[in-house]
Design an enzyme around this catalytic site. Structure first.
Site, PDB file in Angstrom:
ATOM      1  N   GLY A  73       2.403   2.640  10.829  1.00  0.00           N
ATOM      2  CA  GLY A  73       3.438   3.671  10.662  1.00  0.00           C
ATOM      3  C   GLY A  73       4.188   4.014  11.923  1.00  0.00           C
ATOM      4  CD  GLU A  83      -2.896   6.011   6.557  1.00  0.00           C
ATOM      5  OE1 GLU A  83      -2.863   5.966   5.323  1.00  0.00           O
ATOM      6  OE2 GLU A  83      -1.996   5.531   7.290  1.00  0.00           O
ATOM      7  CD  GLU A 117      -3.817  -2.018   7.662  1.00  0.00           C
ATOM      8  OE1 GLU A 117      -2.686  -2.264   7.239  1.00  0.00           O
ATOM      9  OE2 GLU A 117      -4.441  -0.987   7.365  1.00  0.00           O
ATOM     10  CG  ASN A 132      -1.703   1.242   1.403  1.00  0.00           C
ATOM     11  OD1 ASN A 132      -1.818   2.031   0.462  1.00  0.00           O
ATOM     12  ND2 ASN A 132      -2.267   1.452   2.591  1.00  0.00           N
ATOM     13  CD1 TRP A 133       4.029   1.058  -2.483  1.00  0.00           C
ATOM     14  CD2 TRP A 133       3.824   1.807  -4.596  1.00  0.00           C
ATOM     15  NE1 TRP A 133       4.807   0.271  -3.295  1.00  0.00           N
ATOM     16  CE2 TRP A 133       4.711   0.700  -4.588  1.00  0.00           C
ATOM     17  CE3 TRP A 133       3.544   2.444  -5.806  1.00  0.00           C
ATOM     18  CZ2 TRP A 133       5.308   0.218  -5.750  1.00  0.00           C
ATOM     19  CZ3 TRP A 133       4.140   1.962  -6.963  1.00  0.00           C
ATOM     20  CH2 TRP A 133       5.011   0.863  -6.936  1.00  0.00           C
ATOM     21  CE  LYS A 134      -0.169   3.536   4.636  1.00  0.00           C
ATOM     22  NZ  LYS A 134      -0.195   3.724   6.065  1.00  0.00           N
ATOM     23  N   GLY A 183       2.706  -0.852   4.358  1.00  0.00           N
ATOM     24  CA  GLY A 183       2.803   0.537   3.927  1.00  0.00           C
ATOM     25  C   GLY A 183       4.259   0.929   3.752  1.00  0.00           C
ATOM     26  N   GLY A 184       4.824   1.595   4.758  1.00  0.00           N
ATOM     27  CA  GLY A 184       6.164   2.180   4.672  1.00  0.00           C
ATOM     28  C   GLY A 184       7.223   1.245   4.110  1.00  0.00           C
TER      29      GLY A 184
HETATM   30  P1  PGA Z   1       2.649   0.624   7.696  1.00  0.00           P
HETATM   31  O1  PGA Z   1       1.196   0.845   7.051  1.00  0.00           O
HETATM   32  O2  PGA Z   1       3.153  -0.696   7.139  1.00  0.00           O
HETATM   33  O3  PGA Z   1       3.457   1.792   7.250  1.00  0.00           O
HETATM   34  O4  PGA Z   1       2.460   0.539   9.159  1.00  0.00           O
HETATM   35  C1  PGA Z   1       0.283  -0.198   6.898  1.00  0.00           C
HETATM   36  C2  PGA Z   1      -1.015   0.321   6.333  1.00  0.00           C
HETATM   37  O5  PGA Z   1      -1.400   1.445   6.667  1.00  0.00           O
HETATM   38  O6  PGA Z   1      -1.687  -0.365   5.551  1.00  0.00           O
END
Ligand code: PGA
Length: 254
Positions: free
Chosen positions: A174, A98, A168, A9-11, A235-236
């Site tokens: 994050g 988010e 999650e 998930n690159w956001k 994500g990150g």
């Molecule tokens: P993260 O994000 O791996 O940066 O904690 C996960 C997500 O929000 O799906």
């Protein structure tokens, strides 16, 4: 057997150019073994370019980070699930914390999105999870149960096998503070139990329940070793090719 799912998930990161570079390098380094499905969820702007690249060389699957539930109409700035399906998108993240917290998405809106994604023959990745205060107050299982029930409230039972649930915990996203395998398993087992009650046994056991929240090359193996954890939403740590590649091949990490 549930096939593991590893999702990037690159956001709101990676331009079109960066996205193309990432996928080209990843495809060259990947030796495709069928142990996992690997899904890339780039920003909307990179979806088209990546769909072309991904079609040319098999192995990766395209996902979107969000969508609206309406097919078309006066919804300025929104993206129809029909348009995503047209691009060859297979998975859509729905109800990420988010989206819920920064953009005010409600359980009701999320349930409509889940229904529309399925109607377009794509698979929703439904995100649920508790805040740190809810966890400290012992409310975790109740909170995720409520979020899940509402998210799937409009889903036809026969379609339940197509959903993916991402547990999650919000405090883990994050923060570099992932849930322990034990904490994740407690939530995943509760979700599975709920699915058994809602769907039939067989169907409930087909649904993949994945974990997200500070998944890294250093912790993915111990998480994925748990039989109740069917994949990871990352994500990150999915933003760098080498780190993501390590996590795709999590079983090789010592
Ligand atoms: P993260 O994000 O791996 O940066 O904690 C996960 C997500 O929000 O799906």
């Amino acid at each position: 057997m549930r096939k593991p799912l590893i999702i990037a998930n690159w956001k709101m990161n990676h331009s079109i150019e960066d996205s193309l570079k990432f996928i080209t390098v990843l495809q060259n380094k990947l030796t495709f073994k069928s142990h996992a499905e690997v899904v890339i969820c780039p920003p909307y702007t990179a979806l088209y370019s990546l769909s072309v690249l991904i079609q040319e060389k098999e192995g990766l699957i395209l996902g979107a980070q969000n969508c609206y539930y309406g097919e078309s109409g006066a919804f300025t700035g929104e993206i129809s699930p029909v348009f995503l399906a047209e691009l060859g998108v297979s998975y859509v993240i729905v109800g990420h914390s988010e989206r819920r917290n920064l953009f005010g998405e409600t359980d009701e809106l999320i349930s409509q999105k889940v229904q529309s994604v399925l109607a377009c023959n794509m698979k929703p990745i439904i995100c649920i999870g508790e805040t740190i205060n809810e966890r400290n107050d012992g409310k975790t299982l109740g909170v995720i149960e409520n979020q899940l029930k509402q998210a799937i409230s409009l889903v036809d039972k026969k379609d339940l096998g197509k959903i993916v649930i991402a547990y999650e915990p919000i405090w883990a996203i994050g923060t570099k503070q992932n849930a322990t395998p034990g904490q994740a398993c407690e939530a995943h087992q509760h979700i599975r139990g709920l699915l058994v009650k809602i769907a039939n046994q067989n169907l409930a056991h087909e649904i993949r329940i994945i974990y997200g929240g500070s998944v890294q090359p250093t912790n993915i193996n111990e998480l994925m070793r748990e039989k109740d954890i069917d994949g990871a939403l990352i994500g990150g740590a999915s933003l760098e090719v080498d780190s993501f590649l390590q996590m795709i091949n999590y079983h090789e990490i010592k």
